[in-house]
Design an enzyme around this catalytic site. Structure first.
Site, mmCIF file in Angstrom:
data_model
loop_
_atom_site.group_PDB
_atom_site.id
_atom_site.type_symbol
_atom_site.label_atom_id
_atom_site.label_comp_id
_atom_site.label_asym_id
_atom_site.label_seq_id
_atom_site.Cartn_x
_atom_site.Cartn_y
_atom_site.Cartn_z
ATOM 1 N N ASP A 67 -2.475 3.616 -6.925
ATOM 2 C CA ASP A 67 -2.459 4.863 -7.570
ATOM 3 C C ASP A 67 -1.223 5.482 -7.385
ATOM 4 O O ASP A 67 -0.929 6.675 -7.946
ATOM 5 C CB ASP A 67 -3.775 5.809 -7.435
ATOM 6 C CG ASP A 67 -4.137 6.226 -5.926
ATOM 7 O OD1 ASP A 67 -3.196 5.607 -5.268
ATOM 8 O OD2 ASP A 67 -4.717 6.820 -5.753
ATOM 9 N N SER A 68 -0.280 5.044 -6.718
ATOM 10 C CA SER A 68 1.065 5.526 -6.439
ATOM 11 C C SER A 68 1.914 5.580 -7.832
ATOM 12 O O SER A 68 2.581 6.229 -8.002
ATOM 13 C CB SER A 68 1.821 4.635 -5.527
ATOM 14 O OG SER A 68 2.090 3.307 -5.940
ATOM 15 N N ASP A 106 -6.637 0.324 -7.479
ATOM 16 C CA ASP A 106 -7.293 1.505 -6.686
ATOM 17 C C ASP A 106 -8.227 2.333 -7.665
ATOM 18 O O ASP A 106 -7.960 2.455 -8.888
ATOM 19 C CB ASP A 106 -5.938 2.620 -6.646
ATOM 20 C CG ASP A 106 -5.244 2.237 -5.107
ATOM 21 O OD1 ASP A 106 -5.928 1.831 -4.332
ATOM 22 O OD2 ASP A 106 -4.090 2.613 -5.028
ATOM 23 N N LYS A 136 -9.760 -0.981 -4.594
ATOM 24 C CA LYS A 136 -9.401 -0.472 -3.380
ATOM 25 C C LYS A 136 -9.812 1.154 -3.394
ATOM 26 O O LYS A 136 -9.562 1.495 -4.477
ATOM 27 C CB LYS A 136 -7.701 -0.795 -3.009
ATOM 28 C CG LYS A 136 -7.506 -0.095 -1.776
ATOM 29 C CD LYS A 136 -5.903 -0.269 -1.397
ATOM 30 C CE LYS A 136 -4.864 0.333 -2.178
ATOM 31 N NZ LYS A 136 -4.846 1.802 -1.820
ATOM 32 N N GLU A 138 -9.889 4.506 -0.565
ATOM 33 C CA GLU A 138 -9.252 5.404 0.634
ATOM 34 C C GLU A 138 -10.517 5.940 1.452
ATOM 35 O O GLU A 138 -11.438 6.394 0.764
ATOM 36 C CB GLU A 138 -8.273 6.176 0.269
ATOM 37 C CG GLU A 138 -7.228 5.861 -0.383
ATOM 38 C CD GLU A 138 -5.900 6.956 -0.692
ATOM 39 O OE1 GLU A 138 -6.174 8.209 -0.173
ATOM 40 O OE2 GLU A 138 -4.979 6.474 -1.338
ATOM 41 N N GLU A 205 -2.021 2.187 6.641
ATOM 42 C CA GLU A 205 -0.614 2.848 6.136
ATOM 43 C C GLU A 205 -0.025 4.057 7.130
ATOM 44 O O GLU A 205 -0.951 4.756 7.600
ATOM 45 C CB GLU A 205 -1.008 3.548 4.701
ATOM 46 C CG GLU A 205 0.247 4.328 4.137
ATOM 47 C CD GLU A 205 0.364 4.594 2.676
ATOM 48 O OE1 GLU A 205 -0.734 4.477 2.013
ATOM 49 O OE2 GLU A 205 1.045 5.460 2.341
HETATM 50 O O1 KIV Z 1 -1.098 3.369 -4.277
HETATM 51 C C1 KIV Z 1 -0.494 2.417 -3.664
HETATM 52 O O2 KIV Z 1 0.442 2.074 -3.968
HETATM 53 C C2 KIV Z 1 -1.289 2.096 -2.391
HETATM 54 C C3 KIV Z 1 -0.338 1.546 -1.531
HETATM 55 C C4 KIV Z 1 0.716 2.285 -0.988
HETATM 56 C C5 KIV Z 1 -1.013 0.575 -0.477
HETATM 57 O O3 KIV Z 1 -2.316 2.489 -2.073
#
Ligand code: KIV
Length: 321
Positions: A67-68, A106, A136, A138, A205
């Site tokens: 989600d970055s 994510d 994924k 968090e 992270e």
């Molecule tokens: O959103 C993302 O790119 C991430 C990575 C930094 C692991 O969660």
């Protein structure tokens, strides 16, 4: 031979570089084998078809639609505004380019925290509609029940602890975690809880290398580090950071393997200048017409003098020669 020439003429585009030999599909079994043999697992983020394809061609074991992308591809100030529909759209695009790497997506902020049943529903959407192979999310201990519920319906889960960007406002910004003994101990407990709940992998992270190394040694599932030192079971980077495309800020843990921002801006500037000077398009970028058809066309539109002008020019060239 003749067929080839005809085929080449019929196509109005040129083939680009073709991918090298096809890789076999990476599965959870492949990842477990790498982990068992102590071979580092490579993970790279991607946000669209070309970035997915490039990560895949580069041989990544895993591709993460992180989600970055909210920040590096969509220009938001944080990952929080990203919606499930936006993320699904990106995930499908990456999946079209990323054929061999194992694809993880994510879960966006706000789509899974409130209720494990919501989390199950949204995770299934990412596999069914997004073509992801795992999700994924968090969080540590507090997400254990959710992870358990998602894995129980057959959706593989990657956990993510340490700096959890979705919680950056509670963390006081994008800050390194686990710097006190108490915080580090909490990270270890979170890691064990996430593993116990059924996650098959854990992202660590932004934490001190010693803490990440110890957590990695205590777990029976692979850890993927980002800003967590070299002793994790694998590493992940955000592609736009690694390629130097995102220049609003560069996290300390990133390594820039290229400066594509500069290369791309220079290329775009060159195009701009060539259009202004009429250097582009060149003859090789334009389509020819059979001269007899052109003559006929001039006659049809009543511009006979154009033929004469052309003959005149040809005569002049011959006289000159
Ligand atoms: O959103 C993302 O790119 C991430 C990575 C930094 C692991 O969660």
């Amino acid at each position: 031979m003749l067929m080839n020439v005809v085929a080449q003429r019929l196509y109005s585009s040129r083939p680009m570089d073709q991918p090298s030999a096809k890789r076999s599909k990476v599965t959870i079994k492949t990842l477990n084998r790498l982990y068992k043999h102590g071979e580092p697992i490579t993970m790279m983020t991607a946000q669209d078809y070309p970035s997915g394809m490039m990560a895949d061609r580069a041989g990544m074991d895993m591709c993460l639609v992180g989600d970055s992308l909210a920040m590096v591809a969509l220009g938001y100030d944080s990952t929080n505004p990203l919606t499930v529909d936006e993320m699904l759209h990106h995930c499908r695009a990456v999946a079209r380019g990323c054929k061999s790497s194992f694809l993880v997506c994510d879960l966006p902020y706000g789509s899974y925290e409130a209720d494990p049943t919501d989390a199950v529903r949204v995770s299934l959407r990412f596999l069914k509609e997004g073509n992801a192979e795992a999700v994924k999310l968090e969080g540590g201990k507090e997400m254990a029940e959710t992870i358990e519920r998602i894995t129980r319906v057959g959706v593989p889960v990657v956990g993510h602890i340490g700096l959890t960007p979705q919680r950056q406002s509670a963390l006081g910004g994008f800050r390194v975690q686990g710097k006190t003994a108490k915080q580090a101990h909490q990270l270890l407990e979170d890691a064990l809880a996430v593993q116990e709940a059924g996650a098959f992998m854990l992202v660590l992270e932004a934490m001190p290398e010693e803490i990440a190394t110890y957590i990695t040694q205590q777990l029976k599932i692979p850890t993927i580090g980002i800003g967590a030192g070299v002793h994790c079971s694998g590493q992940v980077l955000v592609q736009n950071d690694a390629l130097g495309l995102f220049d609003r800020f560069v996290p300390k843990f990133t390594k820039q393997y290229a400066n594509l921002n500069r290369i791309m801006t220079d290329a775009l500037r060159q195009y701009h200048d060539e259009v202004k000077s009429r250097a582009f398009p060149a003859p090789e970028n334009t389509y020819p017409i059979d001269p007899r058809q052109l003559e006929k066309f001039w006659e049809m539109v009543g511009e006979h003098h154009r033929n004469e002008e052309k003959h005149e020019q040809e005569r002049a060239v011959r006289v000159h020669a």
